[in-house]
Write a protein that holds these residues in place. Structure first.
Motif, PDB file in Angstrom:
ATOM      1  N   ALA A 197       0.557  -1.945  -0.232  1.00 32.99           N
ATOM      2  CA  ALA A 197      -0.081  -0.057   0.091  1.00 32.99           C
ATOM      3  C   ALA A 197       1.073   1.444  -0.296  1.00 32.99           C
ATOM      4  O   ALA A 197       1.600   1.565   0.530  1.00 32.99           O
ATOM      5  CB  ALA A 197      -0.575   0.169   1.217  1.00 32.99           C
ATOM      6  N   GLY A 198       0.515   2.048  -0.811  1.00 33.82           N
ATOM      7  CA  GLY A 198       1.218   3.267  -0.933  1.00 33.82           C
ATOM      8  C   GLY A 198       2.448   3.652  -2.141  1.00 33.82           C
ATOM      9  O   GLY A 198       2.981   2.736  -2.451  1.00 33.82           O
ATOM     10  N   GLY A 199       2.199   5.060  -3.028  1.00 31.75           N
ATOM     11  CA  GLY A 199       2.321   4.887  -4.010  1.00 31.75           C
ATOM     12  C   GLY A 199       4.491   4.359  -4.809  1.00 31.75           C
ATOM     13  O   GLY A 199       4.762   3.797  -5.036  1.00 31.75           O
ATOM     14  N   ASP A 200       5.094   5.380  -3.420  1.00 23.57           N
ATOM     15  CA  ASP A 200       6.116   5.399  -3.515  1.00 23.57           C
ATOM     16  C   ASP A 200       7.578   4.336  -2.858  1.00 23.57           C
ATOM     17  O   ASP A 200       7.845   2.904  -3.345  1.00 23.57           O
ATOM     18  CB  ASP A 200       6.879   6.210  -2.055  1.00 23.57           C
ATOM     19  N   SER A 201       6.432   3.315  -1.131  1.00 24.84           N
ATOM     20  CA  SER A 201       6.169   2.534  -1.402  1.00 24.84           C
ATOM     21  C   SER A 201       6.701   0.457  -2.204  1.00 24.84           C
ATOM     22  O   SER A 201       6.887  -0.630  -2.275  1.00 24.84           O
ATOM     23  CB  SER A 201       5.743   1.898   0.240  1.00 24.84           C
ATOM     24  N   SER A 202       4.955   1.137  -3.259  1.00 27.91           N
ATOM     25  CA  SER A 202       5.246   0.240  -3.980  1.00 27.91           C
ATOM     26  C   SER A 202       5.733  -0.199  -5.093  1.00 27.91           C
ATOM     27  O   SER A 202       7.168  -1.258  -5.341  1.00 27.91           O
ATOM     28  CB  SER A 202       3.437   0.495  -4.693  1.00 27.91           C
ATOM     29  N   GLY A 203       6.928   1.174  -5.213  1.00 29.32           N
ATOM     30  CA  GLY A 203       7.990   1.048  -6.311  1.00 29.32           C
ATOM     31  C   GLY A 203       9.467   0.618  -6.130  1.00 29.32           C
ATOM     32  O   GLY A 203       9.943  -0.423  -6.340  1.00 29.32           O
ATOM     33  N   GLU A 204       9.502   1.063  -4.849  1.00 32.15           N
ATOM     34  CA  GLU A 204      10.896   0.120  -3.879  1.00 32.15           C
ATOM     35  C   GLU A 204      10.827  -0.878  -3.713  1.00 32.15           C
ATOM     36  O   GLU A 204      11.151  -1.712  -3.292  1.00 32.15           O
ATOM     37  CB  GLU A 204      10.964   1.198  -2.319  1.00 32.15           C
ATOM     38  N   VAL A 205       8.943  -1.567  -2.922  1.00 32.97           N
ATOM     39  CA  VAL A 205       9.264  -2.974  -2.627  1.00 32.97           C
ATOM     40  C   VAL A 205       9.209  -3.877  -4.236  1.00 32.97           C
ATOM     41  O   VAL A 205      10.027  -4.554  -4.335  1.00 32.97           O
ATOM     42  CB  VAL A 205       7.288  -3.315  -2.469  1.00 32.97           C
ATOM     43  N   ALA A 206       8.263  -3.510  -5.713  1.00 32.39           N
ATOM     44  CA  ALA A 206       8.767  -4.059  -6.596  1.00 32.39           C
ATOM     45  C   ALA A 206       9.959  -4.400  -6.972  1.00 32.39           C
ATOM     46  O   ALA A 206      10.403  -5.344  -8.309  1.00 32.39           O
ATOM     47  CB  ALA A 206       7.198  -3.219  -7.655  1.00 32.39           C
ATOM     48  N   SER A 207      10.810  -2.782  -7.106  1.00 37.99           N
ATOM     49  CA  SER A 207      12.008  -3.147  -7.655  1.00 37.99           C
ATOM     50  C   SER A 207      13.006  -4.057  -7.177  1.00 37.99           C
ATOM     51  O   SER A 207      13.973  -4.487  -7.356  1.00 37.99           O
ATOM     52  CB  SER A 207      13.114  -1.452  -7.378  1.00 37.99           C
ATOM     53  N   ALA A 208      12.878  -4.224  -5.261  1.00 38.36           N
ATOM     54  CA  ALA A 208      13.516  -5.158  -4.606  1.00 38.36           C
ATOM     55  C   ALA A 208      13.294  -6.512  -4.848  1.00 38.36           C
ATOM     56  O   ALA A 208      14.493  -7.670  -4.532  1.00 38.36           O
ATOM     57  CB  ALA A 208      13.571  -4.660  -2.878  1.00 38.36           C
ATOM     58  N   LEU A 209      12.079  -6.901  -5.435  1.00 41.77           N
ATOM     59  CA  LEU A 209      11.940  -8.273  -5.363  1.00 41.77           C
ATOM     60  C   LEU A 209      12.694  -8.849  -6.829  1.00 41.77           C
ATOM     61  O   LEU A 209      12.349 -10.051  -7.436  1.00 41.77           O
ATOM     62  CB  LEU A 209      10.309  -8.364  -5.327  1.00 41.77           C
ATOM     63  N   GLY A 210      12.596  -7.980  -7.675  1.00 42.33           N
ATOM     64  CA  GLY A 210      13.287  -8.622  -8.366  1.00 42.33           C
ATOM     65  C   GLY A 210      12.914  -9.234  -9.832  1.00 42.33           C
ATOM     66  O   GLY A 210      12.364  -9.548 -10.485  1.00 42.33           O
ATOM     67  N   ILE A 211      11.279  -8.051  -9.656  1.00 46.99           N
ATOM     68  CA  ILE A 211      10.478  -8.428 -10.768  1.00 46.99           C
ATOM     69  C   ILE A 211      10.261  -7.776 -12.172  1.00 46.99           C
ATOM     70  O   ILE A 211      11.082  -6.540 -12.347  1.00 46.99           O
ATOM     71  CB  ILE A 211       9.261  -7.908  -9.960  1.00 46.99           C
ATOM     72  N   SER A 212      10.400  -8.129 -13.509  1.00 53.77           N
ATOM     73  CA  SER A 212      10.813  -8.052 -14.927  1.00 53.77           C
ATOM     74  C   SER A 212       9.738  -7.590 -15.545  1.00 53.77           C
ATOM     75  O   SER A 212       9.565  -6.117 -16.052  1.00 53.77           O
ATOM     76  CB  SER A 212      11.160  -9.226 -15.708  1.00 53.77           C
TER      77      SER A 212
END
Length: 459
Positions: A392-407
């Motif tokens: 939940a949260g726009g900035d958090s979403s970007g950080e989490v998705a990037s950290a998980l190695g999702i293409s």
């Protein structure tokens, strides 16, 4: 109105850059639900990646510009726009939030437009922000949003007027945007867009200076009319800074032409026994969802921001919350780690002093919070096999998705409007196939986290 297959060009119909990750999935959902296969890339789309999805007709690139400065945009956006324009879609979009989050210093939509129009040959830059499905309405250039059944002018909105980074103090989008660009700004209002000569009015506003032309959207009629104006005046290609209202408008027009199914739908999602969630949102809507989770069997744990941003205590604080969430998940309970519970939370009210004590600017501290939540989710998924997660949260979403190695992401199922269940594509076997929901602060009702676990909204 009749239409023929040749009314659609071959290849992509739309390519877009999302100014944050939650908005990027919102746009993907709008197109997918309408029947336009869409792929959201988390890095510049490569030919190898796109070759895996030959039927895709819309490609997005998730970004983080909503929380960035104009100098950052000057460096980062031109190569992104170059790569997307090279895909050959007739419309290149800079996807903005439907609450127009922006200021001259942070997330400047005006700067993005000035950079983006250079990448397409069109002599106008259409802008659609209203999206009735998301309860966003534009009338005579002013933006309104509904919350809990009540409509607000955006500068009186209970959240956006108090946003910690980009508070909205002007609902007239022409006035707001003029603070960010010297470009000519025009409006096709809700009366003109319905008129028989709307197309002529649109053409009269176009020019070599490539003006921004805002188009009011108040209801389904004006939505389809706006989509028709954009599509029929796309020429050799246009650049548009718009919310997912653009996707909804184009789909409404294509549907009226018979090019899309009359009844859009998304696949149904299956329930899961437990989910893992992190929240960096300060929204009162998300606060209500956190309270619901706490009252309905979720393990809900606060990430202490003062400790999380302290270089000496940060790792220990992250480890503490991971341990608690891991225990809950292993016992079959859903787990939620959050950093704030609404705009009046002490962590929000004292955030400036928390940032100062950590030796950080407010902007850098906000990004560190997202990074800490990303670390919580990454380590948690390394320890426990979890099929479905929420951010939940726009900035958090970007950080989490990037950290998980999702293409890349594709839509796996529908939940609340603007927050679909996504399927992650990754070269890392542990992440490939992960189901993830990236939720903006204003999205969903009180039981949203329960709906993600159940795979559907309550009846």
């Amino acid at each position: 109105m009749s239409a023929h297959p040749e009314d659609w060009p071959d290849g992509l119909l739309l390519a877009y850059y999302g100014d944050d990750f939650t908005g990027s999935t919102d746009a993907m959902e709008a197109m997918t639900a309408a029947g336009v296969p869409t792929l959201l890339c988390l890095d510049t789309p490569s030919p190898e990646l796109l070759a895996r999805f030959p039927g895709v007709r819309c490609v997005g690139l998730a970004g983080s510009s909503r929380g960035r400065s104009p100098p950052w945009m000057d460096d980062a956006l031109p190569p992104a726009f170059d790569a997307l324009a090279a895909l050959g879609a007739p419309i290149l979009q800079y996807k903005v939030c439907s609450t127009f989050d922006s200021s001259p210093a942070i997330g400047s939509i005006g700067r993005a437009i000035d950079l983006g129009v250079q990448h397409m040959p069109g002599n106008w830059s259409p802008m659609i922000v209203g999206a009735p499905r998301l309860k966003r309405y534009q009338a005579f250039g002013h933006l309104f949003a509904a919350v809990d059944g009540a409509g607000y002018r955006l500068d009186r909105h209970p959240t956006m007027s108090r946003h910690p980074v980009t508070p909205m103090n002007e609902a007239d989008l022409r006035v707001h945007l003029r603070r960010q660009t010297e470009r000519r700004i025009e409006l096709i209002d809700m009366v003109r867009v319905r008129a028989p000569d709307a197309a002529a009015s649109c053409r009269a506003l176009q020019g070599d200076d490539t003006p921004v032309v805002m188009i009011d959207v108040l209801d389904e009629e004006t939505l389809a009319a706006a989509g028709r104006l954009v599509w029929e005046n796309r020429g050799a290609g246009v650049f548009s800074a718009s919310s997912s209202g653009l996707q909804y408008a184009l789909a409404a027009h294509w549907r009226a032409c018979g090019l899309l199914p009359a009844t859009p739908a998304l696949p149904a999602a299956e329930p899961v026994s437990a989910i893992a969630a992190v929240s960096g949102s300060c929204s009162p809507v998300t606060a209500g969802q956190i309270r619901w989770a706490r009252a309905n069997g979720f393990c809900v744990e606060r990430l202490d921001l003062r400790r999380a941003l302290d270089p000496r205590a940060g790792d220990a604080e992250i480890a503490r919350t991971i341990d608690i969430a891991e225990r809950a998940l292993r016992q079959g309970h859903s787990a939620l780690v959050f950093s704030a519970e609404g705009p009046d939370d002490p962590a929000v009210l004292d955030f400036d002093s928390i940032a100062r004590d950590a030796g950080l600017s407010r902007q850098d501290a906000a990004r560190r919070v997202g990074g800490a939540l990303a670390e919580v989710m990454r380590r948690l998924l390394d320890r426990v096999a979890v099929r479905r997660v929420v951010v939940a949260g726009g900035d958090s979403s970007g950080e989490v998705a990037s950290a998980l190695g999702i293409s890349a992401l594709s839509v796996a199922g529908g939940l609340a409007p603007g927050a679909p269940l996504c399927r992650a594509w990754s070269n890392e076997p542990r992440r490939d196939g992960l189901e993830i929901v990236l939720k903006g602060g204003q999205i969903g009702d009180a039981s949203f986290f329960g709906a993600v676990r159940a795979g559907r909204l309550p009846d």
